[in-house]
Write an enzyme that holds these catalytic residues in place. Structure first.
Site, PDB file in Angstrom:
ATOM      1  N   HIS A  93       1.072  -1.166   0.112  1.00  0.00           N
ATOM      2  CA  HIS A  93      -0.171  -0.041   0.029  1.00  0.00           C
ATOM      3  C   HIS A  93       0.861   1.200   0.014  1.00  0.00           C
ATOM      4  CE1 HIS A  93      -2.740   3.050   1.310  1.00  0.00           C
ATOM      5  NE2 HIS A  93      -2.026   3.561   2.300  1.00  0.00           N
ATOM      6  N   CYS A 112      -4.693   1.870  -4.264  1.00  0.00           N
ATOM      7  CA  CYS A 112      -3.991   2.726  -3.498  1.00  0.00           C
ATOM      8  C   CYS A 112      -2.672   3.093  -4.612  1.00  0.00           C
ATOM      9  CB  CYS A 112      -3.459   2.552  -2.133  1.00  0.00           C
ATOM     10  SG  CYS A 112      -2.769   1.025  -2.141  1.00  0.00           S
TER      11      CYS A 112
END
Length: 437
Positions: A34, A102
Site C-alpha cells: 500500500h 492505492c
C-alpha cells in the site's frame, strides 16, 4: 519553491509475504504494498476515498520504505485542482483491490507532479501477488483491512469539494492517532502468564480396561506375554491389522508407568508407527490408537523433546496431526486434537525449533480446520484442546499470529461458541480474542 515528493510504502501482508512466499510460491515477495504520496507536508492516499493525513501517521501504521521520487514545481493549489478532477475515480464505491487501488492513485499523482511513475515493482506487485495461491490466502486480511478503514472513516471520501469548482478541501482522517503499542502488552503478558501457570501439564489418555484389552491381545497373539519388548514393538509396526488395536492400546497405557518403554518406543518405532498407521490405508481404529500412543508419549517431555530434535520426526508427527484434522471419524479428529494440544504445549515451553515449512504446514492445516463448520460441533474436551493449541501457536510465533488473522480466525464461529466450555477455558478465549485483534 520546488517541493520534495516522497512515496511511503506499507506492507499490507504485515510481513507474511516475506516470511512465507518463497516456501509456497518458490518466489520471494518482499511485501504486498500500500502506498501514500507525501508532498506539501501531507500524506495523500486512497482509502475510503482520497484521504490526507500527517505523514507516516496514517491508519496503515509505519511505512516499511520511504522512496524519494523527485521535486515538483507544481503548487499546492494546482495539486488540489488535480485531485478534484480525479476524485470521482477514487471514490469509496470504486475501490478495487486489483484494478483501482492505492498504488494506482499514487502513481497518477506522481505522473501529475513529476511526469514519472512510481516504481514498477510496487505498482504491479499487488496484482501479481494477489493472483497467486499465496495472495488468495492473504485476500481476506487485506479486504478486512480495507473494510475496517471504511467503517472507521465512513463511506464518503475525506477529500471534500469546496466552494470553488477548481479546489478541494481536506479533512484529516478521523481517529488516526498514533497507536501506543504498550496498550496491548498487558493482554499479551497476561495470556503468556496464564498459559505458564494453568497449562504446563499434558493431556493423557489414562483410562484402560486392562482385563479386556489383555484378554483380546492374548487371543490374537497367544505368545504375547513371552515376547520381548523389541518384538512387541516390531509387531506394533508390522503386525497383522487385527492385532494392532489391542497391542497399541496396551502400549499407550503401559508407557504411563514405564519410562524405559517410552524411551524405547521413541528410539525404535514411534516414527514408523505414525507414518504407517496415520494414513488412508490404515483402519481408523489403528489410527486412533497410534494417535493415543503419541499423546501419552508427552508424559515424558524430555523423551519427546529429544525425539523431535530430528526434522524427519517433526515432519512425521505434523503430517499425522494434519491427517487427523480431515479424518471422517470424529473420534480420530478428537484424538488428533488432544495430541496437537500436547505438541503445541511442548513447542511453546521447550526449545524445539521446527523448520518453517513444517511449522507453516501445521498452522495452515489446523487453522483451516478451525474455520470449517464442523469445528463448531466438537465436544467440550476437543474444543478446549483446539482453543489451547490455537493460543499456544499464536503466542509462540508472531508470523503464525499474522497467519491466523489473515485466515480470519478471529471471526470464525468456533471462537464465538464457548458458552459450553469451562470457566478457565473461557478466560483463555477472552484473552486470545484480545490478542488476535
Amino acid at each position: 519553491m520546488p517541493e520534495l515528493v516522497v512515496l511511503h510504502v506499507y506492507d499490507l501482508s504485515q510481513g507474511l509475504a516475506r516470511q512465507w512466499s518463497s516456501l509456497i510460491l518458490g518466489t520471494q515477495l518482499e511485501g504486498i504494498w500500500h502506498t501514500g504520496i507525501v508532498v506539501f507536508s501531507r500524506e495523500f492516499f486512497y482509502g475510503g476515498g482520497i484521504c490526507v493525513d500527517t505523514p507516516a501517521r496514517t491508519p496503515y501504521g509505519s511505512p516499511v520504505k520511504t522512496i524519494p521520487l523527485g521535486e515538483t514545481s507544481k503548487t499546492f493549489e494546482e495539486f488540489q485542482s488535480f485531485l478534484s478532477t480525479i476524485s470521482h475515480k477514487y471514490s469509496f464505491e470504486k475501490y478495487d483491490l486489483l484494478e483501482n487501488n492505492c498504488n494506482n492513485f499514487t502513481n497518477e499523482c506522481s505522473l501529475f507532479l513529476l511526469n514519472k511513475s512510481i516504481p514498477d515493482d510496487i505498482l504491479h506487485l499487488p496484482s501479481i501477488a494477489l493472483n497467486t495461491p499465496f495472495g488468495q490466502m492473504l485476500r481476506p486480511l487485506i479486504t478486512n483491512l480495507q473494510q475496517q478503514f471504511r467503517q472507521n472513516f465512513g463511506s464518503s471520501s475525506v477529500l471534500t469539494s469546496g466552494h470553488s469548482s477548481n479546489s478541494v478541501g481536506f479533512q484529516k482522517t478521523q481517529g488516526s492517532k498514533e497507536v501506543d503499542q504498550s496498550d496491548s502488552v498487558p493482554d499479551v503478558k497476561s495470556l503468556k502468564d496464564y498459559l505458564s501457570i494453568e497449562y504446563k501439564n499434558p493431556f493423557l489418555f489414562e483410562s484402560f480396561d486392562e482385563k479386556k484389552v489383555v484378554s483380546k491381545l492374548h487371543q490374537l497373539i497367544p505368545t504375547a506375554e513371552n515376547l520381548s519388548n523389541e518384538r512387541l514393538l516390531e509387531l506394533a509396526v508390522n503386525g497383522e491389522p487385527s492385532t494392532l488395536f489391542p497391542l497399541l492400546d496396551k502400549l499407550r497405557f503401559d508407557i504411563l508407568q514405564d519410562q524405559t518403554l517410552a524411551h524405547s518406543i521413541a528410539r525404535l518405532c514411534l516414527s514408523d508407527i505414525l507414518q504407517k498407521h496415520c494414513s488412508e490405508s490404515s483402519p481408523w481404529s489403528t489410527t486412533i490408537m497410534s494417535l493415543r500412543l503419541l499423546t501419552n508419549m508427552f508424559r515424558y517431555d524430555e523423551i519427546v523433546t529429544e525425539f523431535l530434535r530430528q526434522p524427519c520426526h517433526q515432519e512425521v508427527v505434523v503430517k499425522s496431526l494434519c491427517y487427523s484434522f480431515v479424518h471422517p471419524k470424529p473420534s480420530v479428529v478428537e484424538t488428533g486434537c488432544a495430541a496437537l494440544y500436547n505438541f503445541c504445549r511442548l513447542l511453546y515451553f521447550s526449545d524445539i525449533t521446527l523448520s518453517e515449512e513444517t511449522l507453516f504446514q501445521l498452522a495452515h492445516d489446523f487453522f483451516s480446520f478451525i474455520t470449517r463448520d464442523t469445528a463448531c460441533n466438537c465436544g467440550n474436551q476437543q474444543g478446549t484442546h483446539m482453543l489451547l493449541s490455537l493460543t499456544f501457536l499464536c503466542v509462540y510465533n508472531e508470523s503464525l499470529l499474522e497467519l491466523a488473522r489473515a485466515m480470519e480466525i478471529p471471526a470464525c464461529p468456533f471462537l464465538k461458541q464457548t458458552e459450553h466450555l469451562s470457566l478457565k477455558t473461557r478466560m483463555v478465549v477472552d484473552k486470545l480474542q484480545k490478542f488476535l485483534k
